[in-house]
Design an enzyme around this catalytic site. Structure first.
Site, PDB file in Angstrom:
ATOM      1  N   ASP A  88      44.436  26.416  43.906  1.00  0.00           N
ATOM      2  CA  ASP A  88      44.650  27.516  42.968  1.00  0.00           C
ATOM      3  C   ASP A  88      44.421  27.060  41.533  1.00  0.00           C
ATOM      4  O   ASP A  88      45.361  26.909  40.749  1.00  0.00           O
ATOM      5  CB  ASP A  88      46.046  28.115  43.132  1.00  0.00           C
ATOM      6  CG  ASP A  88      46.077  29.564  42.638  1.00  0.00           C
ATOM      7  OD1 ASP A  88      45.015  30.080  42.247  1.00  0.00           O
ATOM      8  OD2 ASP A  88      47.153  30.171  42.644  1.00  0.00           O
ATOM      9  N   ASP A  94      55.068  28.223  43.110  1.00  0.00           N
ATOM     10  CA  ASP A  94      54.190  28.862  44.093  1.00  0.00           C
ATOM     11  C   ASP A  94      52.803  28.240  44.103  1.00  0.00           C
ATOM     12  O   ASP A  94      51.954  28.649  44.897  1.00  0.00           O
ATOM     13  CB  ASP A  94      54.101  30.374  43.837  1.00  0.00           C
ATOM     14  CG  ASP A  94      53.625  30.700  42.435  1.00  0.00           C
ATOM     15  OD1 ASP A  94      54.289  30.267  41.471  1.00  0.00           O
ATOM     16  OD2 ASP A  94      52.603  31.387  42.290  1.00  0.00           O
ATOM     17  N   ASP A 119      44.735  44.468  40.224  1.00  0.00           N
ATOM     18  CA  ASP A 119      43.625  44.996  41.027  1.00  0.00           C
ATOM     19  C   ASP A 119      43.277  44.123  42.229  1.00  0.00           C
ATOM     20  O   ASP A 119      42.456  44.512  43.061  1.00  0.00           O
ATOM     21  CB  ASP A 119      42.382  45.231  40.163  1.00  0.00           C
ATOM     22  CG  ASP A 119      41.842  43.958  39.511  1.00  0.00           C
ATOM     23  OD1 ASP A 119      42.249  42.845  39.917  1.00  0.00           O
ATOM     24  OD2 ASP A 119      41.008  44.072  38.590  1.00  0.00           O
ATOM     25  N   GLY A 153      49.106  38.250  46.115  1.00  0.00           N
ATOM     26  CA  GLY A 153      48.780  39.503  45.451  1.00  0.00           C
ATOM     27  C   GLY A 153      47.307  39.796  45.343  1.00  0.00           C
ATOM     28  O   GLY A 153      46.917  40.956  45.152  1.00  0.00           O
TER      29      GLY A 153
END
Length: 490
Positions: A277, A267, A139, A91
């Site tokens: 991440d 994920d 965003d 995303g």
């Protein structure tokens, strides 16, 4: 020359087709200011020869590197705090490129010999590169502080020999971002990580969600051939076992490093057992099993001592995705073998935890019983002295085993090294021979304190940037962590 002669593009995930990823374009940022450039990591994939202008073109504007088809947002689902979410995917990032590691940069294999297999396939993955079809209403951006924190987490973990992505690039992008969990508006950035696969457990979950056993089979073969080539073609159980073993090793090294990932969703775990991440991570200030990294982890689901449980739960979800393939090929016997592979996590984790603690203490194995005794005694000492003794200094003070007794007992924590619990730790340590004690000659071990990564220092490093645009303290810290990794020389 934009890339070195060692650069080897190999965009293999892109070949899987449109059902696994969507072509995207990076955001058009108002500015691109290079803040961090990891030339050591870049040299490992033949990118160190890029000029700063070329670097900004490739990692700020995302002009494709030679031989790369252009970025794709990878498709995946995931359990987020054990609630299934079919509406996620890349995303605010994408897979920008895949390339082969320079052979001389490959990690040492068992016994200190470089492997003869093909150099590893590595990914360039982004964070903060703009909106994708999977952004929902977000965003697609990354705060500059978030990028700084990721760089610090990865550098600390790398210095402690934890399988981790490396932050290749951090570029400030000139936007003011609004965030509910930090003072806003805040500065923006785009980050590029160098990682050994972005194929997540959630990548398999998406295929299973749509009952696409053909896609599951494709993913198994893709990941097996590229990341676990020792597994025979078509051996889904063998693939599962390889992922289990790699995940057990990663989890054990997190624990030995005192690291709390914070968001162990399906994920955020991949098939190679390399962590990536880093959002709300923390390192332990002292031994505390219930220590959490995420302010929103109200139930302590991903607390320090619950990380093995969390990883096993996630592996169970992966096994569930493979079950239809295994059952179709091997029937009940195949499913039983898959369950056995999954249940191999517990023994593998304990074995890897012993090895990780021995490595952190710089001593040789003496056998299962003695190694377990040292592990237990180390944790007992950390537990008893948690108010006075931080996690990281235990391993720093006693690195090299009893060879460091004079250093530890004459150091700033000497008062913590007494009593029955310490005596048990000392005797367990004395049983083990030092492993390469010459490492103690490194100047780092002449210091009173180890390199740590506690939250107060993280905030201080960010404050210098936020208040004065002073990047010196951060770069000095990263240099010290690189030196610490050389000193530990795991």
């Amino acid at each position: 020359m934009p890339v070195s002669s060692a650069y080897r593009p190999d965009p293999r995930f892109f070949d899987l087709g449109p059902e696994f990823g969507d072509p995207v374009q990076a955001a058009d940022f108002p500015m691109t200011v290079l803040r961090l450039r990891n030339d050591r990591a870049a040299a490992g994939v033949g990118l160190e020869t890029l000029t700063d202008a070329e670097w900004l073109e490739h990692f700020g504007c995302f002009r494709p590197l030679p031989g790369q088809p252009g970025p794709i947002a990878m498709r995946y689902h995931g359990h987020q705090f054990r609630v299934y979410n079919p509406d996620i995917g890349d995303g605010r990032g994408f897979l920008a490129a895949q390339l082969r590691e320079v052979p001389q940069a490959a990690p040492l294999r068992e016994g200190g010999v470089r492997g003869t297999a093909s150099p590893r396939l590595l990914d360039l993955g982004t964070k903060g590169s703009g909106q994708t079809p999977w952004s929902r209403h977000a965003d697609g951006r990354l705060t500059l502080k978030g990028g700084v924190r990721e760089a610090l987490a990865a550098a600390m973990l790398e210095s402690l020999d934890v399988p981790t992505c490396r932050i290749l690039s951090l570029i400030e992008t000139g936007e003011d971002l609004e965030r509910h969990d930090e003072p806003s508006p805040t500065r923006s950035a785009v980050m590029v990580r160098l990682s050994h696969s972005h194929v997540r457990f959630g990548t398999f979950q998406r295929a299973a969600y749509f009952s696409r056993t053909d896609q599951i089979e494709t993913l198994i073969e893709h990941a097996r051939s590229l990341y676990h080539p020792q597994v025979a073609p078509g051996d889904a159980v063998g693939f599962m076992s390889a992922v289990v073993q790699a995940s057990a090793r990663l989890t054990a090294k997190w624990i030995a490093a005192g690291f709390v990932h914070g968001v162990l969703n399906t994920d955020n775990l991949n098939v190679t057992g390399e962590s990536f991440d880093y959002g709300p991570w923390r390192f332990l200030p002292h031994y505390e099993p219930g220590f959490t990294a995420a302010y929103f982890d109200h139930q302590g689901l991903y607390a320090f001592a619950r990380q093995p449980e969390a990883v096993f739960w996630n592996l169970t979800q992966l096994a569930g995705c493979l079950k239809p393939v295994v059952g179709e090929a091997g029937g009940e016997a195949g499913v039983a073998a898959l369950t056995e592979a999954l249940n191999g996590f517990g023994p593998a984790y304990i074995r890897e935890l012993r090895a990780a603690f021995l490595a952190r203490l710089g001593v040789k194995s003496l056998g299962e019983a003695a190694d377990q005794r040292l592990l237990d005694c180390t944790l007992a000492l950390a537990r008893e002295q948690k108010e006075a003794l931080r996690w990281e200094p235990i391993f720093f003070d006693w690195f090299g085993g009893f060879s460091s007794a004079a250093r530890a007992l004459g150091g700033p924590r000497r008062k913590s090294y007494q009593g029955e619990t310490f005596d048990a730790f000392r005797f367990a340590l004395m049983e083990h021979e030092p492993d390469r004690p010459e490492r103690l000659e490194h100047p780092m071990f002449a210091a009173a304190e180890p390199e740590e990564m506690l939250i107060d220092e993280v905030e201080s490093l960010w404050s210098a940037i936020d208040r004065d645009d002073d990047w010196g303290p951060l770069k000095d810290k990263l240099a010290r962590l690189e030196a610490a990794g050389q000193a530990w020389d795991f």
